[in-house]
Structures are given as structure tokens and as C-alpha cells.
Design an enzyme around this catalytic site. Structure first.
Site, PDB file in Angstrom:
ATOM      1  N   CYS A  77      -5.627   1.137   0.752  1.00 38.42           N
ATOM      2  CA  CYS A  77      -5.126   0.132  -0.183  1.00 38.42           C
ATOM      3  C   CYS A  77      -4.064   0.794  -1.049  1.00 38.42           C
ATOM      4  CB  CYS A  77      -6.291  -0.362  -1.040  1.00 38.42           C
ATOM      5  SG  CYS A  77      -5.827  -1.516  -2.334  1.00 38.42           S
ATOM      6  N   CYS A 187       1.599  -3.138   1.237  1.00 36.09           N
ATOM      7  CA  CYS A 187       0.228  -3.631   1.036  1.00 36.09           C
ATOM      8  C   CYS A 187      -0.378  -3.783   2.423  1.00 36.09           C
ATOM      9  CB  CYS A 187       0.249  -4.978   0.312  1.00 36.09           C
ATOM     10  SG  CYS A 187      -1.349  -5.836   0.311  1.00 36.09           S
TER      11      CYS A 187
HETATM   12  N1  DGL Z   1      -4.568  -4.180   0.700  1.00 33.94           N
HETATM   13  C1  DGL Z   1      -4.305  -3.969  -0.706  1.00 33.94           C
HETATM   14  C2  DGL Z   1      -3.055  -3.086  -0.858  1.00 33.94           C
HETATM   15  O1  DGL Z   1      -2.669  -2.377   0.073  1.00 33.94           O
HETATM   16  C3  DGL Z   1      -4.292  -5.310  -1.372  1.00 33.94           C
HETATM   17  C4  DGL Z   1      -4.518  -5.291  -2.803  1.00 33.94           C
HETATM   18  C5  DGL Z   1      -5.079  -6.555  -3.398  1.00 33.94           C
HETATM   19  O2  DGL Z   1      -6.273  -6.791  -3.243  1.00 33.94           O
HETATM   20  O3  DGL Z   1      -4.314  -7.249  -4.084  1.00 33.94           O
HETATM   21  O4  DGL Z   1      -2.451  -3.025  -1.899  1.00 33.94           O
END
Ligand code: DGL
Length: 271
Positions: A77, A187
Site C-alpha cells: 500500500c 496506488c
Molecule cells: N492500495 C492503497 C495504496 O496503494 C489504497 C489506499 C486506500 O485505501 O485509500 O495507496
């Protein structure tokens, strides 16, 4: 003793399903490993929350996986990494691998034109991202594109179709696509809708994500630390069978089915 430790799973976490896009690449490179995946569904999305809230949620996710018993941790993440990676590293003795928007690989392509970075508002406003963008600013103009609400659409299982298309068309209506040479997917959720992004922006713009780089980095860190449970695969042999234990906060168990489906789309069957 060392052998027992090497058999422990690699922990991977994200706010939800996005980190599965990273897990898929890690499984391809490290097919002999077991994995423990934690999706913090109850607190998703992270990217529109306050920095200290996300830091505390990320530390709790890391604690959960450390109690499961992992030999290393991949923070799949960008948002959690941008605000909590140093705290997690300070807290645990095992190797912790994080993610950042793939500006370095984007620069290495030597393209002329602006580099657009799609990411969550928290990633883009973090000190870590400012430092990264500052480091490369003499090489290309970096344009941040915060995508509020996109993680929620992906979490609801809309990986293609009208909802995603409408969202992307709206967000790109303010962008002059002629100026853009590459888009960095900052993301891990956005990697799951890469095809839809190409449909909206066209195939002249290069789309880059950090997933393969993170997987390779995880492999070399584990190798260096003597923590591998088998060899690094030069080439993935699809279909692959993988041992993944899934954990979620909250009780939306269909999320696990969606996670397995995403892996299956990559040719990975969970045992
Ligand atoms: N997959 C997360 C990232 O790479 C998402 C973050 C979220 O939950 O907004 O930032």
C-alpha cells in the site's frame, strides 16, 4: 532452527484488495513461499484519512501479521508506506518492504513530457512523496492526480464497466493528455484497473506501476537475509498453486472470494 524460520509465511497487507496486485507478482517470483494476506476492509479507504490515523492503522495491521507469525512484511500500500514505513521498521525485527509511486522507473524510460502520478490524496500530500518528486523534478514535470473515491469503486468489485469508465473519464477531463508521456499508478488498487485506464487515456501514454519492482526487491531482501524457502523463479510457470491465508478486519467475507478471483485472473490458484 533456520529452516523452521524460513518456512514461516511472508506477511502482506493493504487497506483492501489492491495489495493483491502486488501479492500476485511476489507469488510469481517466489513460488515456494507461503503468504499471510491482511486486508483492512473495516478501515478502507486509507487515502482520505488523517496521517496519524493511517499510521496507527498500519501499525495495527503489522502487529496483527507479526502475531500470525511472519518472517517478513510487505506493505502493499503506497498510502500506508508513505506515512508509516519508518515506524513499522522501528517496531519489528524482520525485514519490512514498502512501496512508493514508481517515479524512478518512469524516469529511466527517458520519455519527454509530463509524468502524471495517480495516487490517494494522503500519498500525494505526504512528506515522503514530496521528497521523491523533488528528487526527480529536474528530469521531468511531475503532475499529481489525487483520485478521491476510486479505491471505494474498486473495493466494491467494479474492476471494469460503466462505473469505472465514468469515473476515469471525469477525472481525466481536466488533464491535457497531449502533454503526458507516462502515468504512474501510485496506488495498488489502480493496478487492478490498468486496462480501463488505457481505454480512457489511449495507448500512446505509458502506464507504469511499482508492483514487479517491489516483488523483485522483496525477493532480493529475503535472499540477502537468508530467509528464502526456495529459489527465486526467473520466469513464472503459470498456472501456479499458492498457499495464501487470508485475513480481513470486519466481516465481509466475500472480499476473500474477490481476492482469490483476482489471483486466479493472474493464473494463480490458492490452495
Ligand atoms: N492500495 C492503497 C495504496 O496503494 C489504497 C489506499 C486506500 O485505501 O485509500 O495507496
Amino acid at each position: 532452527m533456520e529452516n523452521e524460520r524460513n518456512k514461516l509465511p511472508i506477511g502482506v497487507f493493504d487497506s483492501g484488495i489492491g495489495g493483491i496486485s502486488v501479492l500476485a507478482e511476489i507469488i510469481k517470483i517466489l513460488p515456494c513461499e507461503e503468504f499471510a494476506y491482511f486486508a483492512d476492509i473495516l478501515h478502507s479507504p486509507y487515502g482520505t484519512k488523517q496521517e496519524d490515523v493511517v499510521r496507527s492503522l498500519s501499525l495495527k495491521a503489522a502487529e496483527f501479521l507479526s502475531l500470525v507469525g511472519v518472517k517478513s512484511l510487505v506493505v502493499a500500500c503506497n498510502t500506508a508506506t508513505s506515512v508509516a514505513i519508518n515506524d513499522i521498521r522501528r517496531t519489528y525485527p524482520f525485514p519490512v518492504i514498502g512501496m512508493e509511486p514508481a517515479l524512478k522507473p518512469a524516469m529511466e524510460l527517458g520519455l519527454t513530457g509530463k509524468i502524471l502520478v495517480m495516487a490517494t490524496p494522503l500519498t500525494l500530500s505526504s512528506k515522503k512523496f514530496s521528497a521523491l518528486a523533488h528528487h526527480y523534478k529536474h528530469r521531468a514535470e511531475i503532475v499529481p492526480l489525487p483520485c478521491v473515491g476510486l479505491v471505494e469503486i474498486v473495493e466494491r468489485g467494479y474492476l471494469s464497466g460503466q462505473k469505472i469508465e465514468a469515473y476515469l473519464s471525469h477525472v481525466f477531463s481536466t488533464v491535457n493528455k497531449e502533454d503526458i508521456s507516462a502515468i504512474v499508478l501510485g496506488c495498488t488498487h489502480y493496478v487492478l484497473i490498468k486496462k480501463e485506464i488505457v481505454n480512457v487515456v489511449g495507448d500512446k501514454i505509458t502506464i507504469i506501476d511499482g508492483n514487479c519492482g517491489t516483488a523483485r526487491h522483496a525477493g532480493s531482501v529475503l535472499q540477502k537475509e537468508g530467509l528464502l524457502n526456495g529459489a527465486i523463479a526467473e520466469k513464472p510457470h503459470i498456472p501456479l498453486r499458492a498457499k495464501v491465508s487470508f485475513y480481513i478486519s470486519g466481516n465481509e467475507s466475500e472480499v476473500i472470494t474477490r481476492c482469490k478471483q483476482v489471483l486466479q485472473n493472474e493464473g494463480i490458484i490458492c490452495e
